[in-house]
Enzyme design. Structure first.
Site, PDB file in Angstrom:
ATOM      1  N   ASP A   8       0.730  -1.191  -0.012  1.00 30.04           N
ATOM      2  CA  ASP A   8      -0.062  -0.093  -0.243  1.00 30.04           C
ATOM      3  C   ASP A   8       0.713   1.211   0.023  1.00 30.04           C
ATOM      4  O   ASP A   8       1.484   1.852   1.093  1.00 30.04           O
ATOM      5  CB  ASP A   8      -0.896  -0.201   1.275  1.00 30.04           C
ATOM      6  CG  ASP A   8      -1.745  -1.220   1.272  1.00 30.04           C
ATOM      7  OD1 ASP A   8      -1.362  -2.362   0.920  1.00 30.04           O
ATOM      8  OD2 ASP A   8      -2.918  -1.120   1.933  1.00 30.04           O
ATOM      9  N   GLU A  37      -4.287   2.382  -3.020  1.00 27.25           N
ATOM     10  CA  GLU A  37      -5.338   2.979  -2.712  1.00 27.25           C
ATOM     11  C   GLU A  37      -5.292   3.915  -1.761  1.00 27.25           C
ATOM     12  O   GLU A  37      -6.291   4.633  -1.340  1.00 27.25           O
ATOM     13  CB  GLU A  37      -6.427   1.966  -2.205  1.00 27.25           C
ATOM     14  CG  GLU A  37      -6.048   1.348  -0.898  1.00 27.25           C
ATOM     15  CD  GLU A  37      -7.277   1.180   0.160  1.00 27.25           C
ATOM     16  OE1 GLU A  37      -8.438   1.459  -0.554  1.00 27.25           O
ATOM     17  OE2 GLU A  37      -7.060   0.990   1.250  1.00 27.25           O
ATOM     18  N   ASN A  38      -4.130   4.187  -1.387  1.00 29.70           N
ATOM     19  CA  ASN A  38      -3.482   5.328  -0.169  1.00 29.70           C
ATOM     20  C   ASN A  38      -2.743   6.342  -0.806  1.00 29.70           C
ATOM     21  O   ASN A  38      -2.275   7.173   0.160  1.00 29.70           O
ATOM     22  CB  ASN A  38      -3.176   4.780   0.871  1.00 29.70           C
ATOM     23  CG  ASN A  38      -4.096   3.722   1.793  1.00 29.70           C
ATOM     24  OD1 ASN A  38      -3.600   2.535   1.829  1.00 29.70           O
ATOM     25  ND2 ASN A  38      -5.148   4.091   1.987  1.00 29.70           N
ATOM     26  N   ASN A  65     -10.563  -0.422  -0.045  1.00 31.82           N
ATOM     27  CA  ASN A  65     -11.887   0.270   0.692  1.00 31.82           C
ATOM     28  C   ASN A  65     -11.921   1.711   0.248  1.00 31.82           C
ATOM     29  O   ASN A  65     -13.145   2.100   0.553  1.00 31.82           O
ATOM     30  CB  ASN A  65     -11.801  -0.111   2.040  1.00 31.82           C
ATOM     31  CG  ASN A  65     -10.447   0.080   2.785  1.00 31.82           C
ATOM     32  OD1 ASN A  65      -9.384  -0.079   2.461  1.00 31.82           O
ATOM     33  ND2 ASN A  65     -10.550   1.087   3.919  1.00 31.82           N
ATOM     34  N   HIS A  66     -10.930   2.263  -0.036  1.00 25.54           N
ATOM     35  CA  HIS A  66     -10.725   3.465  -0.656  1.00 25.54           C
ATOM     36  C   HIS A  66     -10.868   3.792  -2.144  1.00 25.54           C
ATOM     37  O   HIS A  66     -10.475   4.840  -2.528  1.00 25.54           O
ATOM     38  CB  HIS A  66      -9.490   4.530  -0.106  1.00 25.54           C
ATOM     39  CG  HIS A  66      -9.784   4.395   1.591  1.00 25.54           C
ATOM     40  ND1 HIS A  66     -10.496   4.970   2.297  1.00 25.54           N
ATOM     41  CD2 HIS A  66      -8.406   4.040   2.426  1.00 25.54           C
ATOM     42  CE1 HIS A  66     -10.134   5.188   3.439  1.00 25.54           C
ATOM     43  NE2 HIS A  66      -9.028   4.328   3.610  1.00 25.54           N
ATOM     44  N   HIS A 148      -7.483  -7.707   0.265  1.00 25.85           N
ATOM     45  CA  HIS A 148      -7.348  -6.385   1.120  1.00 25.85           C
ATOM     46  C   HIS A 148      -8.305  -6.648   2.283  1.00 25.85           C
ATOM     47  O   HIS A 148      -9.309  -6.616   2.185  1.00 25.85           O
ATOM     48  CB  HIS A 148      -7.809  -5.231   0.098  1.00 25.85           C
ATOM     49  CG  HIS A 148      -7.360  -4.032   0.658  1.00 25.85           C
ATOM     50  ND1 HIS A 148      -6.310  -3.390   0.486  1.00 25.85           N
ATOM     51  CD2 HIS A 148      -8.104  -3.093   1.018  1.00 25.85           C
ATOM     52  CE1 HIS A 148      -6.165  -2.246   1.082  1.00 25.85           C
ATOM     53  NE2 HIS A 148      -7.304  -1.704   1.382  1.00 25.85           N
ATOM     54  N   HIS A 173      -3.563  -3.854   3.126  1.00 28.07           N
ATOM     55  CA  HIS A 173      -4.637  -2.985   3.883  1.00 28.07           C
ATOM     56  C   HIS A 173      -4.088  -2.681   5.394  1.00 28.07           C
ATOM     57  O   HIS A 173      -4.259  -1.279   5.731  1.00 28.07           O
ATOM     58  CB  HIS A 173      -5.829  -3.327   3.973  1.00 28.07           C
ATOM     59  CG  HIS A 173      -7.058  -2.726   4.913  1.00 28.07           C
ATOM     60  ND1 HIS A 173      -7.236  -1.494   4.322  1.00 28.07           N
ATOM     61  CD2 HIS A 173      -7.572  -3.000   6.081  1.00 28.07           C
ATOM     62  CE1 HIS A 173      -8.348  -1.057   5.582  1.00 28.07           C
ATOM     63  NE2 HIS A 173      -8.261  -1.903   6.391  1.00 28.07           N
ATOM     64  N   HIS A 175      -0.995  -2.507   6.530  1.00 31.01           N
ATOM     65  CA  HIS A 175       0.122  -1.491   6.239  1.00 31.01           C
ATOM     66  C   HIS A 175       1.352  -2.117   7.399  1.00 31.01           C
ATOM     67  O   HIS A 175       2.267  -1.140   7.677  1.00 31.01           O
ATOM     68  CB  HIS A 175      -0.251  -0.106   6.663  1.00 31.01           C
ATOM     69  CG  HIS A 175      -1.215   0.577   5.932  1.00 31.01           C
ATOM     70  ND1 HIS A 175      -0.956   1.902   5.726  1.00 31.01           N
ATOM     71  CD2 HIS A 175      -1.927  -0.027   4.735  1.00 31.01           C
ATOM     72  CE1 HIS A 175      -2.101   2.348   4.636  1.00 31.01           C
ATOM     73  NE2 HIS A 175      -2.336   1.072   4.057  1.00 31.01           N
TER      74      HIS A 175
HETATM   75 FE   LIG Z   1      -7.322  -0.346   2.716  1.00 28.71          FE
END
Ligand SMILES: [Fe+2]
Length: 256
Positions: A8, A37-38, A65-66, A148, A173, A175
């Site tokens: 991520d 995604e981040n 999720n983002h 994820h 997810h 991290h």
């Molecule tokens: Fe996530």
């Protein structure tokens, strides 16, 4: 086939480190997959930042999720076949959750993204959705699954569920890179690949904001941490459709 999966990527510092690392090592790999995604303000992936990852050498970028926190993603994902959102989102959601790509080296790779359900937003059963997707995929192309999810047990059980049927199940997810890499029946597994972002941070966010939330229990806007970043990733060797080697990566940006 040699494959790099980058964990991520968080904020602009994470993006800078990811781009540098992928550029420097691109020729060592047949395929590069990145969870992005981040990247954009810590939530989602703008079109511009997606382009930066592709320019660096990513073959596929996954979300989570983002996925749609940057609203423009709802539109540009339709024209971005190398950008994947979780497959078990509702069918009506734009974009794809599984994709087979031709690689520059000549081979092919299928990437699938699934999202967990424990401590996360409601979503379709990732185990059944994975089974259905595998039925319709060509059997001679290696499959990499980005799982994820928040709960280690859910990721671990997905690894068990898919072992012998895919080349790799890699968790994203949370991290924090875990140290439980293994290969079982030709399926490489790691509970979490970790984070590409500022090491001295609350999993990618500046400490004071997260500290405030834990101590005051009132809202506080999160800022992605900026500064010296690390890359956390996984290197895989795949022969045919089976993994034969998995190695974790932890690389720190040189001091400025
Ligand atoms: Fe996530």
């Amino acid at each position: 086939m040699r494959l790099l999966f980058v964990g991520d990527v968080c904020g602009t510092s994470g993006l800078r480190a990811a781009v540098r690392y992928i550029r420097e090592r691109r020729d060592d790999f047949d395929a590069v997959v990145v969870n992005g995604e981040n990247v954009t303000n810590g939530r989602g992936l703008s079109r511009k930042h997606f382009g930066a990852l592709l320019d660096a050498g990513a073959d596929i970028v996954t979300l989570g999720n983002h996925s749609f926190d940057q609203r423009e993603t709802l539109a540009y994902i339709e024209e971005a076949p190398r950008l994947l959102r979780p497959l078990n989102l509702p069918r009506e959601v734009p974009g794809l959750g599984v994709r087979t790509v031709d690689l520059r080296s000549g081979g092919r790779l299928t990437v699938m993204q699934l999202m967990g359900r424990v401590f996360m937003e409601p979503i379709d059963n990732p185990f059944r959705v994975a089974d259905e997707a595998l039925e319709s995929l060509p059997g001679d192309v290696p499959v990499l699954v980005d799982m994820h999810a928040e709960a280690t047990s859910e990721k671990k059980v997905m690894g068990w569920h898919l072992r012998g049927r895919v080349a790799a199940v890699l968790g994203t997810h949370t991290h924090v890179q875990t140290a439980d890499e293994r290969i079982d029946q030709g399926t490489a597994y790691l509970t979490d690949v970790g984070m590409t972002g500022v090491e001295d941070s609350a999993i990618g966010v500046e400490f004071p904001e997260v500290h405030h939330r834990f101590t005051q229990q009132t809202p506080k806007r999160y800022r992605p941490a900026e500064g010296r970043a690390m890359v956390q990733a996984v290197e895989l060797t795949i022969e045919g459709v089976k993994a034969t080697a998995i190695a974790r990566v932890r690389w720190l940006e040189p001091q400025p």
